[in-house]
Scaffold this motif. Sequence first.
Motif, PDB file in Angstrom:
ATOM      1  N   ALA A 116       0.791  -1.226   0.000  1.00  0.00           N
ATOM      2  CA  ALA A 116       0.000   0.000   0.000  1.00  0.00           C
ATOM      3  C   ALA A 116       0.828   1.282   0.000  1.00  0.00           C
ATOM      4  N   TYR A 117       2.135   1.168   0.251  1.00  0.00           N
ATOM      5  CA  TYR A 117       2.950   2.359   0.526  1.00  0.00           C
ATOM      6  C   TYR A 117       4.126   2.482  -0.432  1.00  0.00           C
ATOM      7  N   PRO A 118       4.618   3.710  -0.606  1.00  0.00           N
ATOM      8  CA  PRO A 118       5.811   3.911  -1.430  1.00  0.00           C
ATOM      9  C   PRO A 118       7.094   3.610  -0.666  1.00  0.00           C
ATOM     10  N   SER A 119       7.997   2.896  -1.308  1.00  0.00           N
ATOM     11  CA  SER A 119       9.363   2.658  -0.837  1.00  0.00           C
ATOM     12  C   SER A 119      10.041   1.829  -1.914  1.00  0.00           C
ATOM     13  N   TYR A 120      11.351   1.625  -1.784  1.00  0.00           N
ATOM     14  CA  TYR A 120      12.003   0.762  -2.756  1.00  0.00           C
ATOM     15  C   TYR A 120      11.435  -0.648  -2.687  1.00  0.00           C
ATOM     16  N   SER A 121      11.403  -1.239  -1.499  1.00  0.00           N
ATOM     17  CA  SER A 121      10.967  -2.637  -1.388  1.00  0.00           C
ATOM     18  C   SER A 121       9.466  -2.783  -1.584  1.00  0.00           C
ATOM     19  N   GLY A 122       8.694  -1.719  -1.353  1.00  0.00           N
ATOM     20  CA  GLY A 122       7.249  -1.802  -1.462  1.00  0.00           C
ATOM     21  C   GLY A 122       6.698  -1.354  -2.798  1.00  0.00           C
ATOM     22  N   CYS A 123       7.547  -0.747  -3.648  1.00  0.00           N
ATOM     23  CA  CYS A 123       7.050  -0.287  -4.944  1.00  0.00           C
ATOM     24  C   CYS A 123       8.083  -0.507  -6.047  1.00  0.00           C
ATOM     25  N   ARG A 124       9.222   0.183  -5.962  1.00  0.00           N
ATOM     26  CA  ARG A 124      10.154   0.125  -7.082  1.00  0.00           C
ATOM     27  C   ARG A 124      10.661  -1.293  -7.347  1.00  0.00           C
ATOM     28  N   GLN A 125      10.874  -2.087  -6.297  1.00  0.00           N
ATOM     29  CA  GLN A 125      11.353  -3.449  -6.530  1.00  0.00           C
ATOM     30  C   GLN A 125      10.329  -4.271  -7.305  1.00  0.00           C
ATOM     31  N   CYS A 337       4.964   6.596 -11.886  1.00  0.00           N
ATOM     32  CA  CYS A 337       6.039   6.994 -10.979  1.00  0.00           C
ATOM     33  C   CYS A 337       7.005   7.963 -11.672  1.00  0.00           C
ATOM     34  N   PRO A 338       7.336   9.066 -11.003  1.00  0.00           N
ATOM     35  CA  PRO A 338       8.323   9.994 -11.566  1.00  0.00           C
ATOM     36  C   PRO A 338       9.700   9.350 -11.665  1.00  0.00           C
ATOM     37  N   ALA A 339      10.585   9.973 -12.414  1.00  0.00           N
ATOM     38  CA  ALA A 339      11.950   9.482 -12.511  1.00  0.00           C
ATOM     39  C   ALA A 339      12.596   9.492 -11.124  1.00  0.00           C
ATOM     40  N   ASN A 340      13.338   8.432 -10.825  1.00  0.00           N
ATOM     41  CA  ASN A 340      14.074   8.309  -9.566  1.00  0.00           C
ATOM     42  C   ASN A 340      13.183   8.208  -8.340  1.00  0.00           C
ATOM     43  N   CYS A 341      11.912   7.899  -8.516  1.00  0.00           N
ATOM     44  CA  CYS A 341      11.014   7.714  -7.381  1.00  0.00           C
ATOM     45  C   CYS A 341      11.385   6.412  -6.662  1.00  0.00           C
ATOM     46  N   CYS A 342      11.549   6.477  -5.334  1.00  0.00           N
ATOM     47  CA  CYS A 342      11.929   5.298  -4.537  1.00  0.00           C
ATOM     48  C   CYS A 342      13.194   4.657  -5.106  1.00  0.00           C
ATOM     49  N   SER A 343      14.267   5.435  -5.165  1.00  0.00           N
ATOM     50  CA  SER A 343      15.497   5.038  -5.850  1.00  0.00           C
ATOM     51  C   SER A 343      16.055   3.713  -5.352  1.00  0.00           C
ATOM     52  N   ASN A 344      16.665   2.986  -6.278  1.00  0.00           N
ATOM     53  CA  ASN A 344      17.422   1.781  -5.958  1.00  0.00           C
ATOM     54  C   ASN A 344      18.828   2.240  -5.569  1.00  0.00           C
ATOM     55  N   LEU A 345      19.150   2.180  -4.281  1.00  0.00           N
ATOM     56  CA  LEU A 345      20.422   2.718  -3.814  1.00  0.00           C
ATOM     57  C   LEU A 345      21.594   1.822  -4.193  1.00  0.00           C
ATOM     58  N   ARG A 346      21.358   0.525  -4.397  1.00  0.00           N
ATOM     59  CA  ARG A 346      22.423  -0.385  -4.787  1.00  0.00           C
ATOM     60  C   ARG A 346      22.710  -0.319  -6.286  1.00  0.00           C
ATOM     61  N   ASN A 347      21.645  -0.197  -7.070  1.00  0.00           N
ATOM     62  CA  ASN A 347      21.781  -0.242  -8.528  1.00  0.00           C
ATOM     63  C   ASN A 347      20.823   0.775  -9.138  1.00  0.00           C
ATOM     64  N   PRO A 348      21.189   2.055  -9.112  1.00  0.00           N
ATOM     65  CA  PRO A 348      20.262   3.103  -9.553  1.00  0.00           C
ATOM     66  C   PRO A 348      19.867   3.030 -11.020  1.00  0.00           C
ATOM     67  N   ASP A 349      20.617   2.297 -11.826  1.00  0.00           N
ATOM     68  CA  ASP A 349      20.313   2.216 -13.255  1.00  0.00           C
ATOM     69  C   ASP A 349      19.476   0.994 -13.625  1.00  0.00           C
ATOM     70  N   LYS A 350      19.059   0.219 -12.640  1.00  0.00           N
ATOM     71  CA  LYS A 350      18.275  -0.973 -12.949  1.00  0.00           C
ATOM     72  C   LYS A 350      16.914  -0.570 -13.503  1.00  0.00           C
TER      73      LYS A 350
END
Length: 377
Positions: A116-125, A337-350
């Motif tokens: 339900a929430y925004p975060s790397y593990s909850g959305c971008r992943q 999702c906008p660009a760089n939303c909930c960024s992947n800190l390990r692999n930002p280009d994934k």
Amino acid sequence: MSSLKPYDAVLLLSFGGPEAPDEVMPFLENVTRGRGIPRERLEEVEVHYQHFGGRSPINDENRLLLANLREQLAAAGAGDVPVYWGNRNWAPFATDALREAHEAGARRVLTVVTSAYPSYSGCRQYREDLAEALITLSREGRSLRIDKIRHYFDQDGFLQPVADSITHALATLPRGSRVVFVTHSIPDAMDDAAGPDGNAYTRTHREACAAVAARVPGSQDWDLVYCSRSGPPSQPWLEPDIGDHLTELKAQGVPGVVVVPIGFVSDHMEVVFDLDTEAEEIARGLDLPFVRAATSGRAQEFAATLAALVVERAAAERGENPERPSMAGAGPWHDVCPANCCSNLRNPDKPAACGVDWVLPIDKNADQPVAPERVNQ
């Protein structure tokens, strides 16, 4: 015309979980692949699953949600659109579900994520896994466009079942008992990168907590705490931990607690082990009356909310101007999702699908190269 045009399929996308003892370790290896988690830590977590016979409750919860979502979409006039179910980490896998949808004729798929929430593990992943699935399918000559519905932490069907459960729980506890909302802890750095402007994970949780508390009769004191920390001690994670907080509340003289898994759609392993087992055991040892409130995922009104968001997104894609209700926070979350939303800190280009910057790469391994295609304009 179906109310879901231009979409011709819906994908319920979840985390996944093992359903037998011999599936637990392979599942955990899937979840942690590439993260350098020591084998000893995986064996510790494996014990949690074996405590329940090696079967996570999440797949059964998703089967029920899938049936409810199909029922609610049919009630909304979209019963002709098939609804598939896929997971990130265990069968049925998302790629297989999307392949099945493509074989049945689907070309545009709208995704409902059980987070339900925004975060790397909850959305971008989840978006990264969708991108990986699209790339895999493109190598097979299959072209799909995938979108996802907006976050629903602010929706009535998510908030009200939780409020109702808290109300019932408080009626069984001493007057003055505390409402303790719990969500999965994440690294501080992940929260700092959550959403387009940072700290969206903690902010939206607090907005949801406040909205739920406002629906409970009487003035309720509440706290937001965390569970399931898994990082090294040297890495800052969101605190306080639920166990530490229960001890502190007892010291303050709080007469009882309602523990509310606000961060979870349904009864994941983190709920049935970290809360129903470990936290309840701590409360029992403190002689602190403890009731765990229900998650909203089994409620028909929750499925109705998801169906309404599916219909809403389809209407927006048709160029209409649907109502976009929001019952918490500063207004409805974005569709794309906008660009760089909930960024992947390990692999930002994934690559991550369902965002303004998603482009399907040219596939050099396909029989015919796949031209770059911006799938969200």
